[in-house]
Design a protein around this motif. Structure first.
Motif, short mmCIF file in Angstrom:
data_model
loop_
_atom_site.label_atom_id
_atom_site.label_comp_id
_atom_site.label_asym_id
_atom_site.label_seq_id
_atom_site.Cartn_x
_atom_site.Cartn_y
_atom_site.Cartn_z
N TYR A 126 -80.66 24.11 7.95
CA TYR A 126 -79.26 24.52 7.95
C TYR A 126 -78.48 23.99 9.17
O TYR A 126 -77.27 24.13 9.23
N ARG A 127 -79.18 23.42 10.12
CA ARG A 127 -78.57 23.04 11.40
C ARG A 127 -77.32 22.18 11.23
O ARG A 127 -76.30 22.46 11.85
N THR A 128 -77.37 21.15 10.41
CA THR A 128 -76.20 20.28 10.29
C THR A 128 -74.99 21.04 9.78
O THR A 128 -73.87 20.77 10.21
N TYR A 129 -75.20 22.00 8.88
CA TYR A 129 -74.07 22.79 8.37
C TYR A 129 -73.53 23.70 9.46
O TYR A 129 -72.32 23.82 9.66
N VAL A 130 -74.43 24.37 10.17
CA VAL A 130 -74.04 25.34 11.19
C VAL A 130 -73.33 24.65 12.36
O VAL A 130 -72.42 25.22 12.95
N GLU A 131 -73.72 23.45 12.67
CA GLU A 131 -73.14 22.77 13.82
C GLU A 131 -71.88 21.97 13.50
O GLU A 131 -71.19 21.54 14.42
N THR A 132 -71.58 21.79 12.21
CA THR A 132 -70.44 20.94 11.87
C THR A 132 -69.37 21.62 11.02
O THR A 132 -68.30 21.06 10.85
N ARG A 133 -69.65 22.80 10.50
CA ARG A 133 -68.70 23.44 9.59
C ARG A 133 -67.87 24.50 10.31
O ARG A 133 -68.27 25.01 11.35
N PRO A 134 -66.74 24.84 9.71
CA PRO A 134 -65.89 25.89 10.31
C PRO A 134 -66.53 27.27 10.16
O PRO A 134 -67.45 27.47 9.36
N PRO A 135 -66.03 28.26 10.91
CA PRO A 135 -66.65 29.59 10.91
C PRO A 135 -66.69 30.24 9.52
O PRO A 135 -67.64 30.96 9.21
N GLU A 136 -65.70 29.99 8.68
CA GLU A 136 -65.69 30.57 7.33
C GLU A 136 -66.93 30.14 6.54
O GLU A 136 -67.58 30.96 5.89
N VAL A 137 -67.27 28.88 6.62
CA VAL A 137 -68.43 28.35 5.89
C VAL A 137 -69.72 28.92 6.48
O VAL A 137 -70.61 29.36 5.74
N ILE A 138 -69.82 28.92 7.78
CA ILE A 138 -71.06 29.38 8.43
C ILE A 138 -71.28 30.87 8.18
O ILE A 138 -72.40 31.30 7.89
N ALA A 139 -70.22 31.67 8.26
CA ALA A 139 -70.35 33.10 7.98
C ALA A 139 -70.82 33.32 6.54
O ALA A 139 -71.66 34.18 6.28
N ASN A 140 -70.30 32.55 5.62
CA ASN A 140 -70.72 32.68 4.22
C ASN A 140 -72.16 32.23 4.02
O ASN A 140 -72.90 32.83 3.23
N ILE A 141 -72.59 31.18 4.73
CA ILE A 141 -73.99 30.77 4.67
C ILE A 141 -74.88 31.92 5.17
O ILE A 141 -75.89 32.26 4.56
N ALA A 142 -74.47 32.53 6.29
CA ALA A 142 -75.23 33.65 6.84
C ALA A 142 -75.31 34.79 5.83
O ALA A 142 -76.38 35.39 5.65
N ILE A 143 -74.20 35.09 5.18
CA ILE A 143 -74.18 36.17 4.19
C ILE A 143 -75.16 35.86 3.06
O ILE A 143 -75.93 36.74 2.64
N CYS A 144 -75.17 34.63 2.57
CA CYS A 144 -76.12 34.24 1.52
C CYS A 144 -77.56 34.43 2.00
O CYS A 144 -78.41 34.96 1.27
N LEU A 145 -77.84 33.98 3.22
CA LEU A 145 -79.20 34.10 3.77
C LEU A 145 -79.62 35.55 3.97
O LEU A 145 -80.77 35.92 3.74
N ILE A 146 -78.69 36.38 4.40
CA ILE A 146 -79.00 37.81 4.57
C ILE A 146 -79.29 38.44 3.22
O ILE A 146 -80.24 39.22 3.09
N HIS A 147 -78.52 38.10 2.21
CA HIS A 147 -78.81 38.62 0.86
C HIS A 147 -80.21 38.19 0.40
O HIS A 147 -80.95 39.00 -0.17
#
Length: 164
Positions: A126-147
């Motif tokens: 996930y590193r490339t997404y987390v380091e290059t995307r805006p906070p909205e995208v990263i927060a949503n990725i985190a939400i998916c991973l937490i689910h």
């Protein structure tokens, strides 16, 4: 004659998918907070500690399984509750900033779910997404991973409750 150990062997937490996902959630949360929350914001400590608690209680529960299934269940429940708290923090982040929460069936959510089904997934996936995307995208990725992690913990708890 093979000697039978007095205590049954305990689980190897590092092999648990729930632990592997929780570790990704922790790493992502740590970096998310460093990048997008203001220094001194109490939310940083709360989110990082909730993510850490989710991960660490899986470890403690796995190690406690040697002597007590009840303690393993209790600590796994604590991990689950900590990650639920973190989930709400990410949703709050999006809501108060008028950012979009992805629907469960959005193409973005489905992509994150598919990425998480590959073998040996780590934060590096996930590193490339987390380091290059805006906070909205990263927060949503985190939400998916937490689910995903919560689903795995729920399955783990159901198995533990059947065994005990």
């Amino acid at each position: 004659m093979t000697e039978v150990p007095f205590l049954p062997p305990h689980g190897n937490y590092a092999e648990l998918l729930s632990y592997q996902k929780a570790e990704i959630v922790y790493d992502l949360t740590y970096r998310f907070c460093q990048r997008f929350l203001a220094k001194g914001d109490r939310t940083i400590d709360q989110m990082v500690q909730a993510a850490r608690s989710g991960k660490q209680n899986i470890v403690e529960g796995s190690k406690a399984s040697v002597t007590s299934k009840e303690m393993e269940i209790k600590l796994t429940n604590v991990a689950r509750a900590s990650l639920e708290e973190l989930l709400v923090d990410y949703k709050d982040f999006l809501r108060v900033r008028d950012l979009k929460l992805w629907s469960k069936d959005s193409k973005e959510s489905q992509y994150v779910r598919r990425l998480g089904t590959k073998p040996h997934v780590t934060y590096e996936s996930y590193r490339t997404y987390v380091e290059t995307r805006p906070p909205e995208v990263i927060a949503n990725i985190a939400i998916c991973l937490i689910h995903q992690t919560n689903y795995l913990l729920d399955q783990q708890l159901h198995r533990l409750e059947r065994i005990s």
